[in-house]
Design a protein around this motif. Structure first.
Motif, PDB file in Angstrom:
ATOM      1  N   ASN A   2       0.852  -1.178   0.000  1.00 20.45           N
ATOM      2  CA  ASN A   2       0.000   0.000   0.000  1.00 20.45           C
ATOM      3  C   ASN A   2       0.897   1.240   0.000  1.00 20.45           C
ATOM      4  N   LEU A   3       1.064   1.854  -1.176  1.00 20.29           N
ATOM      5  CA  LEU A   3       1.880   3.052  -1.297  1.00 20.29           C
ATOM      6  C   LEU A   3       0.979   4.271  -1.321  1.00 20.29           C
ATOM      7  N   LYS A   4       1.344   5.246  -0.553  1.00 18.53           N
ATOM      8  CA  LYS A   4       0.597   6.507  -0.579  1.00 18.53           C
ATOM      9  C   LYS A   4       1.458   7.539  -1.282  1.00 18.53           C
ATOM     10  N   ILE A   5       0.943   8.051  -2.384  1.00 17.53           N
ATOM     11  CA  ILE A   5       1.659   9.041  -3.178  1.00 17.53           C
ATOM     12  C   ILE A   5       0.898  10.352  -3.078  1.00 17.53           C
ATOM     13  N   MET A   6       1.654  11.392  -2.852  1.00 20.11           N
ATOM     14  CA  MET A   6       1.021  12.701  -2.762  1.00 20.11           C
ATOM     15  C   MET A   6       0.543  13.137  -4.150  1.00 20.11           C
ATOM     16  N   GLY A   7      -0.597  13.765  -4.194  1.00 14.46           N
ATOM     17  CA  GLY A   7      -1.139  14.238  -5.450  1.00 14.46           C
ATOM     18  C   GLY A   7      -0.372  15.435  -5.977  1.00 14.46           C
ATOM     19  N   GLY A   8      -0.394  15.618  -7.288  1.00 13.77           N
ATOM     20  CA  GLY A   8       0.218  16.786  -7.886  1.00 13.77           C
ATOM     21  C   GLY A   8       1.656  16.609  -8.283  1.00 13.77           C
ATOM     22  N   GLU A   9       2.212  15.426  -8.094  1.00 11.51           N
ATOM     23  CA  GLU A   9       3.616  15.235  -8.451  1.00 11.51           C
ATOM     24  C   GLU A   9       3.836  15.316  -9.957  1.00 11.51           C
ATOM     25  N   GLY A  10       2.883  14.822 -10.710  1.00 10.14           N
ATOM     26  CA  GLY A  10       3.009  14.877 -12.168  1.00 10.14           C
ATOM     27  C   GLY A  10       2.982  16.309 -12.674  1.00 10.14           C
ATOM     28  N   SER A  11       2.139  17.129 -12.076  1.00  8.85           N
ATOM     29  CA  SER A  11       2.065  18.515 -12.521  1.00  8.85           C
ATOM     30  C   SER A  11       3.317  19.283 -12.119  1.00  8.85           C
ATOM     31  N   ALA A  12       3.905  18.938 -10.980  1.00  7.71           N
ATOM     32  CA  ALA A  12       5.137  19.598 -10.563  1.00  7.71           C
ATOM     33  C   ALA A  12       6.274  19.243 -11.512  1.00  7.71           C
ATOM     34  N   MET A  13       6.335  17.980 -11.925  1.00 11.65           N
ATOM     35  CA  MET A  13       7.377  17.567 -12.868  1.00 11.65           C
ATOM     36  C   MET A  13       7.170  18.253 -14.218  1.00 11.65           C
ATOM     37  N   ALA A  14       5.926  18.375 -14.645  1.00 11.66           N
ATOM     38  CA  ALA A  14       5.641  19.042 -15.913  1.00 11.66           C
ATOM     39  C   ALA A  14       6.023  20.518 -15.840  1.00 11.66           C
ATOM     40  N   ALA A  15       5.764  21.158 -14.697  1.00 16.95           N
ATOM     41  CA  ALA A  15       6.127  22.563 -14.546  1.00 16.95           C
ATOM     42  C   ALA A  15       7.635  22.739 -14.581  1.00 16.95           C
ATOM     43  N   THR A  16       8.362  21.820 -13.934  1.00 24.46           N
ATOM     44  CA  THR A  16       9.821  21.889 -13.942  1.00 24.46           C
ATOM     45  C   THR A  16      10.356  21.721 -15.356  1.00 24.46           C
ATOM     46  N   ALA A  17       9.801  20.764 -16.097  1.00 20.02           N
ATOM     47  CA  ALA A  17      10.237  20.534 -17.475  1.00 20.02           C
ATOM     48  C   ALA A  17       9.932  21.746 -18.343  1.00 20.02           C
ATOM     49  N   SER A  18       8.775  22.353 -18.130  1.00 14.52           N
ATOM     50  CA  SER A  18       8.399  23.533 -18.906  1.00 14.52           C
ATOM     51  C   SER A  18       9.352  24.686 -18.629  1.00 14.52           C
ATOM     52  N   LEU A  19       9.717  24.888 -17.368  1.00 15.86           N
ATOM     53  CA  LEU A  19      10.657  25.948 -17.028  1.00 15.86           C
ATOM     54  C   LEU A  19      12.017  25.722 -17.668  1.00 15.86           C
ATOM     55  N   LYS A  20      12.486  24.484 -17.680  1.00 14.87           N
ATOM     56  CA  LYS A  20      13.766  24.177 -18.311  1.00 14.87           C
ATOM     57  C   LYS A  20      13.710  24.449 -19.814  1.00 14.87           C
ATOM     58  N   ASN A  21      12.608  24.047 -20.442  1.00 17.14           N
ATOM     59  CA  ASN A  21      12.455  24.285 -21.883  1.00 17.14           C
ATOM     60  C   ASN A  21      12.413  25.776 -22.194  1.00 17.14           C
ATOM     61  N   ASN A  22      11.694  26.539 -21.381  1.00 20.34           N
ATOM     62  CA  ASN A  22      11.624  27.982 -21.594  1.00 20.34           C
ATOM     63  C   ASN A  22      12.992  28.628 -21.455  1.00 20.34           C
ATOM     64  N   GLN A  23      13.770  28.184 -20.476  1.00 23.93           N
ATOM     65  CA  GLN A  23      15.105  28.746 -20.272  1.00 23.93           C
ATOM     66  C   GLN A  23      16.004  28.443 -21.463  1.00 23.93           C
ATOM     67  N   SER A  24      15.908  27.222 -21.992  1.00 25.96           N
ATOM     68  CA  SER A  24      16.753  26.889 -23.146  1.00 25.96           C
ATOM     69  C   SER A  24      16.324  27.676 -24.388  1.00 25.96           C
ATOM     70  N   MET A  25      15.022  27.949 -24.513  1.00 28.00           N
ATOM     71  CA  MET A  25      14.553  28.742 -25.647  1.00 28.00           C
ATOM     72  C   MET A  25      15.042  30.181 -25.537  1.00 28.00           C
ATOM     73  N   LEU A  26      15.105  30.722 -24.320  1.00 24.61           N
ATOM     74  CA  LEU A  26      15.582  32.090 -24.133  1.00 24.61           C
ATOM     75  C   LEU A  26      17.048  32.224 -24.521  1.00 24.61           C
ATOM     76  N   THR A  27      17.858  31.260 -24.151  1.00 21.30           N
ATOM     77  CA  THR A  27      19.278  31.349 -24.486  1.00 21.30           C
ATOM     78  C   THR A  27      19.479  31.248 -25.984  1.00 21.30           C
ATOM     79  N   LYS A  28      18.683  30.430 -26.664  1.00 22.75           N
ATOM     80  CA  LYS A  28      18.807  30.322 -28.120  1.00 22.75           C
ATOM     81  C   LYS A  28      18.392  31.623 -28.798  1.00 22.75           C
ATOM     82  N   ARG A  29      17.318  32.239 -28.302  1.00 19.79           N
ATOM     83  CA  ARG A  29      16.820  33.473 -28.903  1.00 19.79           C
ATOM     84  C   ARG A  29      17.788  34.628 -28.658  1.00 19.79           C
ATOM     85  N   ALA A  30      18.433  34.659 -27.505  1.00 21.48           N
ATOM     86  CA  ALA A  30      19.354  35.741 -27.181  1.00 21.48           C
ATOM     87  C   ALA A  30      20.542  35.733 -28.138  1.00 21.48           C
TER      88      ALA A  30
END
Length: 92
Positions: A2-30
């Motif tokens: 019986n594993l208890k997993i906190m909700g929202g972990e998938g959305s947190a990972m998606a937000a982290t990935a989105s932030l990384k992608n945005n940062q890489s896009m900014l450096t390319k555009r600069a």
């Protein structure tokens, strides 16, 4: 098991990935926005100087155009107010 997993972990990972992608896009555009070349050999155009009478004529022309435009705006505003008042009185 019986594993208890906190909700929202998938959305947190998606937000982290989105932030990384945005940062890489900014450096390319600069990199692309850097000016390439120089204005050292640019030629500056020479324009004729306006006389005092030409400046006065231009000023009067612009003032006349603004006056006519202001009259048109006031006319349209008054017509719209009249139409709104008539429409309001008819439907009430």
């Amino acid at each position: 098991m019986n594993l208890k997993i906190m909700g929202g972990e998938g959305s947190a990972m998606a937000a982290t990935a989105s932030l990384k992608n945005n940062q890489s896009m900014l450096t390319k555009r600069a990199d692309k926005s850097v000016l390439k070349g120089s204005y050292a050999h640019a030629q500056i155009k020479e324009f004729p100087k306006a006389t005092e009478s030409q400046i006065i004529a231009i000023r009067e022309k612009i003032q006349l155009e603004n006056k006519l435009l202001r009259r048109k705006q006031i006319f349209v505003f008054v017509v719209l107010i009249i139409v709104i008042l008539i429409g309001y009185s008819v439907y009430n």
